[in-house]
Design an enzyme around this catalytic site. Structure first.
Site, mmCIF file in Angstrom:
data_model
loop_
_atom_site.group_PDB
_atom_site.id
_atom_site.type_symbol
_atom_site.label_atom_id
_atom_site.label_comp_id
_atom_site.label_asym_id
_atom_site.label_seq_id
_atom_site.Cartn_x
_atom_site.Cartn_y
_atom_site.Cartn_z
ATOM 1 N N HIS A 34 3.469 6.766 -6.687
ATOM 2 C CA HIS A 34 2.639 7.896 -7.128
ATOM 3 C C HIS A 34 3.481 9.183 -7.052
ATOM 4 C CE1 HIS A 34 -1.622 9.905 -6.801
ATOM 5 N NE2 HIS A 34 -1.080 10.091 -7.975
ATOM 6 N N HIS A 71 0.832 -1.208 0.000
ATOM 7 C CA HIS A 71 0.000 0.000 0.000
ATOM 8 C C HIS A 71 0.867 1.258 0.000
ATOM 9 C CE1 HIS A 71 -3.599 2.411 1.313
ATOM 10 N NE2 HIS A 71 -2.640 3.185 1.800
ATOM 11 N N GLU A 72 1.805 1.304 0.931
ATOM 12 C CA GLU A 72 2.617 2.518 1.059
ATOM 13 C C GLU A 72 3.540 2.718 -0.143
ATOM 14 O OE1 GLU A 72 1.774 4.723 3.050
ATOM 15 O OE2 GLU A 72 0.469 3.485 4.288
ATOM 16 N N HIS A 92 1.649 4.553 -2.741
ATOM 17 C CA HIS A 92 1.767 6.017 -2.584
ATOM 18 C C HIS A 92 3.162 6.464 -3.048
ATOM 19 C CE1 HIS A 92 -1.913 6.740 -0.401
ATOM 20 N NE2 HIS A 92 -1.584 6.039 0.654
HETATM 21 ZN ZN ZN Z 1 -2.743 5.313 2.166
#
Ligand code: ZN
Length: 729
Positions: free
Chosen positions: A521, A514-515, A518
């Protein structure tokens, strides 16, 4: 993922925003500024002594942590704000005819020092806090807020922005510049730039009261967490807790002055972790009630604050020309209007409620099987759900962990997936200074060998680190400023004992993906203007790229590459893996419903009109839940109003829905990619080009449709959460 919503909810307050968070520490003493030398002497000397005052000479301006000291921050903040104001004043007072370049672009370039010091400081406050840093944080937060007001309420400056905005069609700008102009204009208008002088005074007064009351609200919550901890006299009452849990309860009691007793602390959600294993039903009820009734009486009664805070927001929205606070908050989000949020949530209610009722039936059956003669109450749910889970999956978390050794997960799981999808490569950079020995620095190389970014991995729990997991940046990407990203991922994985490997739970493995979602991104960002870069997208879009990457963790092709026993080197047995994957959606009806109730409550509070009177908190809550058909007595909202920090505390007011909104996109996108061959460069590159590289340089729905060919539907979300559309198991 079983806990992903909760994990994300805690995380993302800091995850993707750069906003300073206030705390209750006392102020530090300001260091003396030298006054005996000439100004230029001071600057030269200070720059030499204070590395923050000049751009770092390390690769991509990575901060030189080996030289930065705590006493450097405050003078850098002071000088940074002063320089920024001077730059802004020069734009506002300029006698030149207004152009996009001499106004908006110059604003993009302004404030370099302030940005630099803020990014380093607020990252360190989160990852490596100490008393001096906390004190400076308390001192700077209101100063920085006032600094921002002095820019947004500057009438001369806004006049220039507005005149550009009004000619934007005639100016025939490139799309990214036009988008930037619109973002600036909207930000000014939302901050009150169009109000009369008298209205601006009213607004400032409302802002000031709002800031005082939200600080009081969050400080009350801090005090409450101590005040409502449950003291237990007799060890026998703690049956079901592990020896380690009992030991730490005894230590906590001792530290709080309750000799020979046990202290159960209360965490921030309605549901409490200890309720999963605590056998004593009366004690379970005591603990649950302490949690759910917090802030409803006595000195730390938060009800008057809830009442007035939502009223202030409604009044502020009214002043700015909106029907209610939700409308105001949703400007420039993907949802755009409160109705779209309500429609999204309401469309999910029937399936989620019926799945929850099926879970409830299984729990009720377990209660009766164990000889219980009562209907399941909120304090019983987790205890009997755990028994149902054991009976159904027979899953031993410790056994699973042995197949997820930290370094293998990082290199053969995360980095491997990134390589398969995007062709990128992470190379260790032990030569770059880090802010803590646990932090590892990497350089990211693109598929063609071109260097892209610096990435810090800060995964282990330690004292001084805030709980949860998040991504942040020390340097943001910008073509205009010729900056490449310097990004960090932070988590709280318990580190293995000295000399032994760190074994990671599957939940944490998922959060690592998940991290890094980011992270890329931020690192793939390829835009001109810093304001539009990377994760600077609306709140209901920002959790999409992170949640999207989560599902690779559980993809067989990826698991085959990283899930090996840390001792024997054997691959995870199929049977065990199947259990892990099945069990991850256990209790998902409950998890989803308690989240949705809170999201609906948040929307209802912020749909009140400007002229509404103070509301009775308990009555308002009950009515809101009933209105949306989510008033199941055994499944209360994840947060009630008196401790709903996201919503009432302000940061996520009319925004708590955003986690689910983003997850809808992520589930829809992942299903789409899976259909087209899954883990391939072709899929990765397409996703990178249309979603990750563009940041906020165009409206998020436009990006999504470019990627997906259509708007998202909620179908894939239900499947992702293992919820059947018709209900049932
Ligand atoms: Zn998040």
């Amino acid at each position: 993922m079983r806990k992903s919503l909760l994990a994300v909810a805690i995380v993302a307050i800091a995850a993707c925003s750069e906003s300073p968070k206030n705390d209750s520490s006392t102020s530090a003493q300001a260091p003396e500024v030298e006054k005996t030398q000439t100004a230029s002497d001071v600057t030269a000397q200070a720059t030499q002594d204070n590395p923050l005052l000049a751009a770092s000479e390390l690769q991509y301006q990575a901060p030189d942590f080996s030289r930065i000291k705590d006493e450097h921050f405050e003078p850098a903040f002071e000088q940074g704000m002063a320089e920024h104001l001077q730059e802004i004043e020069a734009i506002a007072k300029s006698s030149e005819p207004v152009t996009f370049n001499n106004t908006i672009v110059v604003m993009e370039e302004a404030g370099a020092l302030l940005t630099r010091v803020s990014r380093v400081f607020f990252n360190l406050v989160g990852t490596d806090s100490n008393e001096a840093r906390r004190a400076l944080q308390s001192k700077m937060a209101p100063r920085l807020a006032a600094h921002s007001d002095s820019i947004y309420l500057n009438a001369d400056l806004f006049a220039r922005v507005e005149s550009l905005y009004n000619q934007r069609v005639a100016l025939e700008m490139d799309p990214e510049s036009e988008r930037l102009l619109e973002v600036y204009y909207d930000n000014f208008v939302k901050a009150g730039a169009k109000l009369s002088a008298e209205q601006k005074d009213t607004l400032r007064a409302l802002n000031e009261e709002h800031s005082t009351l939200t600080t009081q609200f969050s400080q009350n919550l801090l005090k409450l967490s101590k005040a409502i901890a449950v003291v237990v006299d007799d060890k026998a009452e703690l049956e079901g807790l592990s020896d380690a849990q009992i030991k730490s309860a005894a230590a906590a009691a001792k530290a709080a002055g309750h000799e020979d007793k046990y202290l159960i602390s209360i965490t921030n959600t309605t549901r409490q972790p200890v309720l999963t294993s605590l056998k004593n039903r009366e004690l379970r009820q005591r603990i649950w009630e302490a949690s759910a009734n917090r802030g409803t009486s006595g000195e730390l009664d938060n009800q008057p604050l809830v009442q007035r805070l939502v009223q202030i927001r409604a009044q502020k929205a009214g002043l700015l020309g909106y029907d209610n606070w939700a409308e105001y908050q949703l400007v420039n989000t993907m949802a755009e209007k409160p109705e779209s949020v309500m429609n999204m949530l309401n469309s999910m209610v029937p399936a989620v409620v019926s799945n929850t009722k099926a879970e409830q039936a299984a729990i009720q059956a377990m209660i009766e099987k164990e000889g219980g003669d009562f209907d399941v109450q909120p304090w019983d749910w987790a205890y009997y759900a755990e028994k149902v889970r054991q009976a159904k999956y027979d899953l031993n978390e410790n056994e699973v962990r042995e197949y997820f050794e930290f370094n293998r997960v990082l290199h053969d799981g995360l980095f491997y997936t990134m390589n398969r999808l995007y062709g990128i490569r992470f190379e260790a950079r032990p030569d770059l200074p880090v802010y803590h020995p646990d932090v590892q620095a990497f350089e990211l190389f693109d598929h063609d060998g071109k260097s892209l970014a610096i990435f810090y991995a800060d995964y282990f729990a330690r004292e001084g680190k805030r709980g949860g997991a998040w991504m942040s940046a020390f340097v943001g990407q910008s073509g205009l400023l010729e900056q490449k990203p310097v990004v960090v991922n932070v988590m709280n994985i318990p580190k293995g004992p000295e000399g032994e490997p760190t074994l990671v739970s599957f939940d944490h493995v998922t959060t690592m993906f998940h991290e890094l979602g980011h992270g890329i991104h931020g690192m793939f960002s390829d835009v001109r203007y810093p304001t539009l870069a990377g994760t600077s997208v609306s709140r209901d879009f920002v959790e999409f790229p992170s949640t999207f990457e989560e599902d690779w963790a559980a993809t067989p092709e990826v698991l085959e590459n990283y899930a090996f026993h840390y001792k024997t080197g054997e691959r995870i047995p199929d049977e065990l893996l199947a259990k892990v994957l099945k069990a991850k959606n256990f209790n998902m009806g409950f998890d989803t419903l308690e989240y949705m109730s809170a999201a609906l409550l948040d929307m209802e509070w912020h749909s009140l009109p400007a002229d509404s009177e103070l509301q009775d908190v308990a009555k308002f809550e009950a009515k809101a839940l009933e209105k949306h058909g989510v008033d199941l007595p055994a499944v209360p909202p994840r947060y009630k109003s008196t401790y709903f920090a996201h919503s009432i505390g302000g940061g996520y007011s009319a925004g708590y829905y955003a986690y689910m909104w983003s997850e809808i996109l992520a589930a829809d996108a992942f299903a789409y990619v899976k259909e087209r061959g899954g883990l391939t460069r072709k899929n990765g590159d397409w996703y990178r080009k249309n979603i990750l590289e563009v940041g906020n340089s165009r409206p998020p729905m436009e990006s999504y449709k470019k990627f997906r060919g259509q708007e998202p539907t909620t179908d894939a979300l239900l499947i992702r959460r293992g919820l059947s559309p018709q209900g049932g198991e």
